[in-house]
Design a protein around this motif. Structure first.
Motif, short mmCIF file in Angstrom:
data_model
loop_
_atom_site.label_atom_id
_atom_site.label_comp_id
_atom_site.label_asym_id
_atom_site.label_seq_id
_atom_site.Cartn_x
_atom_site.Cartn_y
_atom_site.Cartn_z
N THR A 161 -11.04 -0.68 2.49
CA THR A 161 -9.85 -1.05 1.71
C THR A 161 -9.81 -2.54 1.39
OG1 THR A 161 -7.43 -0.93 1.66
CG2 THR A 161 -8.43 -1.35 3.80
N SER A 219 -9.69 3.26 -0.34
CA SER A 219 -8.43 3.25 -1.08
C SER A 219 -7.56 2.08 -0.68
CB SER A 219 -7.67 4.55 -0.82
OG SER A 219 -6.43 4.54 -1.50
N ASP A 220 -6.71 1.65 -1.62
CA ASP A 220 -5.71 0.64 -1.30
C ASP A 220 -4.33 1.28 -1.15
OD1 ASP A 220 -7.63 -1.25 -1.40
OD2 ASP A 220 -6.96 -2.20 -3.26
N VAL A 238 -2.13 -1.01 7.41
CA VAL A 238 -3.44 -0.39 7.21
C VAL A 238 -3.99 0.09 8.56
CG1 VAL A 238 -5.82 -0.79 6.48
CG2 VAL A 238 -3.95 -1.81 5.19
N GLY A 289 0.80 -1.23 0.00
CA GLY A 289 0.00 0.00 0.00
C GLY A 289 0.82 1.27 0.00
N LEU A 334 -14.73 -3.22 -3.41
CA LEU A 334 -14.62 -1.83 -2.94
C LEU A 334 -15.70 -0.92 -3.52
CD1 LEU A 334 -13.05 0.16 -1.19
CD2 LEU A 334 -11.47 0.53 -3.09
#
Ligand SMILES: Nc1ncnc2c1ncn2[C@@H]1O[C@H](COP(=O)(O)OP(=O)(O)OP(=O)(O)O)[C@@H](O)[C@H]1O
Ligand SMILES: [Mg+2]
Lengths: 144, 118
Positions: free
Chosen positions: B49, B31-32, B56, A106, B98
């Motif tokens: 995500t 979002s990723d 994360v 990411g 997503l």
């Protein structure tokens, strides 16, 4: 803490993605305990986090020194990585040399340095190819 | 919107933080890319995500986000579980991908949370 200052030191391990963010998380906690405004805390936490991640993915780890005074928070990130060839280019949004493994986690959008620039009041990069990089950032508490 | 509503709308399973489903989220960000989360998110928002790793959770914590939804049925690791517990965060998983996840929440009134970066 009228005239006092708090100094913190963190070692950032090389290539250990699982712990990247521990130092910035710890500083965030300290700032919260000291009662700093939440926007200041977030600006410090995000800048430091981006920088900490950079040290892990681009520079084989290093160390961070944080100095907290009532009017400002200074974070100095020192690594012995490969250095940055062209700082102007590195500062551009979207520029990244991150590898596929890093991207899958990411990161590697080339947004870290621009984010740090945006969230801090002062930012200075000193770098030497083959020797390492120092990223020195300051966030002021009362910025009007 | 309450997190319990998010759970219902996404037909989600709560992995961590069942006790915090009363919390309100006012906006969401999908979002990723973690650097985009760090660049755009402004307020305590919900994160959606497809990326599943400890970073994360750390990213969300940096942005004071109170809840994360992992989309397309991705199961969080033990590391994620422990970190989320430590941060008193809510973690959910949904089988939707997503886009539909975001769409469903948007239609239910949960607005985007973006700060333009110029
Ligand atoms: N400490 C460092 N040592 C060596 N090179 C660095 C260092 N920090 C940044 N760079 C170089 O500058 C580039 C841009 O950094 P930046 O943080 O903006 O983006 P990124 O780390 O590649 O992606 P992102 O931050 O969005 O995850 C990096 O790809 C890398 O080439
Ligand atoms: Mg970066």
């Amino acid at each position: 803490m009228a005239n006092s200052s708090v100094k913190l030191h963190y070692e950032v391990a090389d290539n250990d993605f699982t712990v990247a963010g521990e130092a910035s998380g710890a500083v965030k906690k300290v700032l919260r305990q000291l009662g700093f405004p939440s926007d200041v805390i977030r600006r410090v936490a995000v800048s430091m986090y981006e920088c900490e991640i950079n040290m892990v993915i681009h520079a084989n780890g290093g160390h961070i020194d944080v100095e907290i005074t009532p009017d400002k928070i200074r974070m100095v990130h020192t690594d012995k990585g490969p250095g940055i060839k062209d700082i102007g280019q590195a500062m551009q949004k979207g520029f990244s040399t991150a590898n596929e493994e890093v991207r899958q986690l990411g990161f590697g959008a080339g947004m870290g340095l621009p984010n740090m620039q945006r969230y801090t009041d002062e930012m200075k990069i000193t770098t030497e190819i083959g020797k390492g990089t120092v990223v020195d950032m300051t966030v002021y508490v009362n910025k009007f | 919107m309450k997190l319990s509503q998010v759970k219902e709308i996404l037909n989600a399973e709560v992995v961590v933080g069942e006790e915090y489903l009363d919390r309100e989220v006012k906006s969401a960000f999908g979002s990723d890319l973690m650097s985009d989360v760090l660049a755009f998110v402004k307020d305590d928002a919900l994160l959606l995500t497809g990326l599943v790793n400890a970073q994360v959770v750390r990213t969300a914590e940096m942005m004071d986000m109170k809840a994360i939804v992992f989309v397309r049925g991705k199961k969080p690791t033990e590391e994620i579980y422990d970190l989320a517990k430590e941060y008193s965060m809510v973690i959910m998983t949904t089988d939707y991908t997503l886009y539909p996840s975001c769409g469903k929440l948007y239609m239910a009134g949960l607005v985007p949370n973006e700060e333009r970066v110029d």
